[in-house]
Design a protein around this motif. Structure first.
Motif, PDB file in Angstrom:
ATOM      1  N   MET A 101     130.762  23.137  69.378  1.00  0.00           N
ATOM      2  CA  MET A 101     129.838  23.257  67.830  1.00  0.00           C
ATOM      3  C   MET A 101     128.560  22.598  68.072  1.00  0.00           C
ATOM      4  O   MET A 101     127.711  23.026  67.331  1.00  0.00           O
ATOM      5  CB  MET A 101     130.819  22.732  66.854  1.00  0.00           C
ATOM      6  CG  MET A 101     130.303  23.161  65.593  1.00  0.00           C
ATOM      7  SD  MET A 101     130.931  24.881  65.422  1.00  0.00           S
ATOM      8  CE  MET A 101     132.832  24.956  65.200  1.00  0.00           C
ATOM      9  N   TYR A 102     128.759  21.636  68.693  1.00  0.00           N
ATOM     10  CA  TYR A 102     127.229  20.784  68.916  1.00  0.00           C
ATOM     11  C   TYR A 102     125.881  21.594  69.602  1.00  0.00           C
ATOM     12  O   TYR A 102     124.894  21.721  68.992  1.00  0.00           O
ATOM     13  CB  TYR A 102     127.115  19.726  69.502  1.00  0.00           C
ATOM     14  CG  TYR A 102     126.051  18.764  69.722  1.00  0.00           C
ATOM     15  CD1 TYR A 102     125.425  18.629  71.068  1.00  0.00           C
ATOM     16  CD2 TYR A 102     125.588  17.938  68.780  1.00  0.00           C
ATOM     17  CE1 TYR A 102     124.224  17.929  71.061  1.00  0.00           C
ATOM     18  CE2 TYR A 102     124.445  17.072  68.841  1.00  0.00           C
ATOM     19  CZ  TYR A 102     123.899  17.227  70.125  1.00  0.00           C
ATOM     20  OH  TYR A 102     122.581  16.541  70.152  1.00  0.00           O
ATOM     21  N   TYR A 103     126.484  22.656  70.441  1.00  0.00           N
ATOM     22  CA  TYR A 103     125.322  23.316  71.003  1.00  0.00           C
ATOM     23  C   TYR A 103     125.164  24.832  70.456  1.00  0.00           C
ATOM     24  O   TYR A 103     124.190  25.411  70.741  1.00  0.00           O
ATOM     25  CB  TYR A 103     125.945  23.468  72.513  1.00  0.00           C
ATOM     26  CG  TYR A 103     125.702  22.350  73.266  1.00  0.00           C
ATOM     27  CD1 TYR A 103     126.800  21.850  74.409  1.00  0.00           C
ATOM     28  CD2 TYR A 103     124.682  21.226  73.242  1.00  0.00           C
ATOM     29  CE1 TYR A 103     126.716  20.824  74.745  1.00  0.00           C
ATOM     30  CE2 TYR A 103     124.861  20.213  73.800  1.00  0.00           C
ATOM     31  CZ  TYR A 103     125.867  19.742  74.807  1.00  0.00           C
ATOM     32  OH  TYR A 103     125.875  18.800  75.498  1.00  0.00           O
ATOM     33  N   SER A 104     125.968  25.084  69.504  1.00  0.00           N
ATOM     34  CA  SER A 104     125.870  26.481  68.978  1.00  0.00           C
ATOM     35  C   SER A 104     124.591  26.602  68.225  1.00  0.00           C
ATOM     36  O   SER A 104     124.084  25.670  67.421  1.00  0.00           O
ATOM     37  CB  SER A 104     126.970  26.732  67.860  1.00  0.00           C
ATOM     38  OG  SER A 104     127.083  27.737  67.125  1.00  0.00           O
ATOM     39  N   GLY A 105     123.841  27.696  68.356  1.00  0.00           N
ATOM     40  CA  GLY A 105     122.471  28.227  67.783  1.00  0.00           C
ATOM     41  C   GLY A 105     121.589  27.430  68.493  1.00  0.00           C
ATOM     42  O   GLY A 105     120.265  27.854  68.272  1.00  0.00           O
ATOM     43  N   ARG A 106     121.651  26.617  69.538  1.00  0.00           N
ATOM     44  CA  ARG A 106     120.557  26.121  70.512  1.00  0.00           C
ATOM     45  C   ARG A 106     120.099  26.958  71.435  1.00  0.00           C
ATOM     46  O   ARG A 106     120.783  27.232  72.147  1.00  0.00           O
ATOM     47  CB  ARG A 106     120.985  24.675  70.889  1.00  0.00           C
ATOM     48  CG  ARG A 106     121.093  23.415  70.104  1.00  0.00           C
ATOM     49  CD  ARG A 106     121.547  22.128  70.553  1.00  0.00           C
ATOM     50  NE  ARG A 106     120.662  21.912  71.618  1.00  0.00           N
ATOM     51  CZ  ARG A 106     120.880  20.737  72.401  1.00  0.00           C
ATOM     52  NH1 ARG A 106     121.688  19.850  71.928  1.00  0.00           N
ATOM     53  NH2 ARG A 106     119.967  20.419  73.408  1.00  0.00           N
ATOM     54  N   ASN A 107     118.964  27.112  71.501  1.00  0.00           N
ATOM     55  CA  ASN A 107     118.135  28.129  72.644  1.00  0.00           C
ATOM     56  C   ASN A 107     118.423  27.597  73.814  1.00  0.00           C
ATOM     57  O   ASN A 107     118.693  28.494  74.618  1.00  0.00           O
ATOM     58  CB  ASN A 107     116.857  28.350  72.089  1.00  0.00           C
ATOM     59  CG  ASN A 107     116.824  29.238  70.964  1.00  0.00           C
ATOM     60  OD1 ASN A 107     117.454  29.706  70.565  1.00  0.00           O
ATOM     61  ND2 ASN A 107     115.214  29.196  70.321  1.00  0.00           N
ATOM     62  N   ASP A 108     118.519  26.323  74.147  1.00  0.00           N
ATOM     63  CA  ASP A 108     118.418  25.748  75.544  1.00  0.00           C
ATOM     64  C   ASP A 108     120.065  25.604  75.818  1.00  0.00           C
ATOM     65  O   ASP A 108     120.192  25.275  77.065  1.00  0.00           O
ATOM     66  CB  ASP A 108     117.770  24.494  75.673  1.00  0.00           C
ATOM     67  CG  ASP A 108     118.189  23.457  74.725  1.00  0.00           C
ATOM     68  OD1 ASP A 108     118.024  22.195  74.906  1.00  0.00           O
ATOM     69  OD2 ASP A 108     118.981  23.794  73.522  1.00  0.00           O
ATOM     70  N   ARG A 109     120.803  25.710  74.971  1.00  0.00           N
ATOM     71  CA  ARG A 109     122.459  25.353  75.502  1.00  0.00           C
ATOM     72  C   ARG A 109     123.372  26.290  74.900  1.00  0.00           C
ATOM     73  O   ARG A 109     124.562  25.958  74.945  1.00  0.00           O
ATOM     74  CB  ARG A 109     122.691  23.957  74.979  1.00  0.00           C
ATOM     75  CG  ARG A 109     121.862  22.867  75.326  1.00  0.00           C
ATOM     76  CD  ARG A 109     121.891  22.830  76.919  1.00  0.00           C
ATOM     77  NE  ARG A 109     123.153  22.335  77.318  1.00  0.00           N
ATOM     78  CZ  ARG A 109     123.467  21.023  77.510  1.00  0.00           C
ATOM     79  NH1 ARG A 109     122.949  20.164  77.378  1.00  0.00           N
ATOM     80  NH2 ARG A 109     124.780  21.050  78.036  1.00  0.00           N
ATOM     81  N   SER A 110     122.921  27.694  74.389  1.00  0.00           N
ATOM     82  CA  SER A 110     123.988  28.668  74.234  1.00  0.00           C
ATOM     83  C   SER A 110     123.314  30.174  74.553  1.00  0.00           C
ATOM     84  O   SER A 110     122.037  30.184  74.941  1.00  0.00           O
ATOM     85  CB  SER A 110     123.882  28.612  72.610  1.00  0.00           C
ATOM     86  OG  SER A 110     122.927  28.712  71.959  1.00  0.00           O
ATOM     87  N   SER A 111     124.072  31.042  74.369  1.00  0.00           N
ATOM     88  CA  SER A 111     123.731  32.357  74.909  1.00  0.00           C
ATOM     89  C   SER A 111     123.546  33.054  73.391  1.00  0.00           C
ATOM     90  O   SER A 111     124.360  33.236  72.600  1.00  0.00           O
ATOM     91  CB  SER A 111     124.834  33.087  75.668  1.00  0.00           C
ATOM     92  OG  SER A 111     124.857  32.146  76.773  1.00  0.00           O
TER      93      SER A 111
END
Length: 122
Positions: A101-111
């Motif tokens: 959930m922490y990485y959700s929506g992050r351009n550098d850590r999600s698809s």
């Protein structure tokens, strides 16, 4: 790398419903959290909803009470049921996959998927 393919967008009248789907492939752990984000031209993407592999959900403010996120882990597919649609729901809806959930929506850590257009208009 996770591949995400969205479907289900289109034109709907105010008050109507649509169901978006997003099929994910590749990167097993990177699909632990699947979600939907919404964007209109000139504005940042904003959270619609996310769902974890265990079924925990989180909704953005404008989606609460009208939209429902769900997923089928066997098919690695996430759905967004959108009811009582309003003209301000018009925009592009993007599917997102992340390992937490922490990485959700992050351009550098999600698809991200390619996006699907939803237009609410009479």
């Amino acid at each position: 790398q996770v591949q995400l393919v969205e479907s289900g967008g289109g034109l709907v009248q105010p008050g109507g419903s649509l169901r978006l789907s997003c099929a994910a492939s590749g990167g097993t752990f990177s699909t632990d959290v699947l979600g939907w984000y919404f964007q209109v031209p000139g504005k940042e993407r904003e959270l619609v909803a996310t769902i974890s592999r265990g079924g925990a959900t989180n909704y953005g403010a404008f989606a609460k009470g009208r939209f429902t996120i769900s997923r089928d882990n066997a098919k690695n597919t996430v759905y967004l049921q959108m009811d009582s649609l309003k003209s301000e729901d018009t925009g592009i809806y993007y599917c997102n996959a992340a390992s937490s959930m922490y990485y959700s929506g992050r351009n550098d850590r999600s698809s991200w998927g390619q996006g699907t257009q939803v237009t609410v208009s009479a």
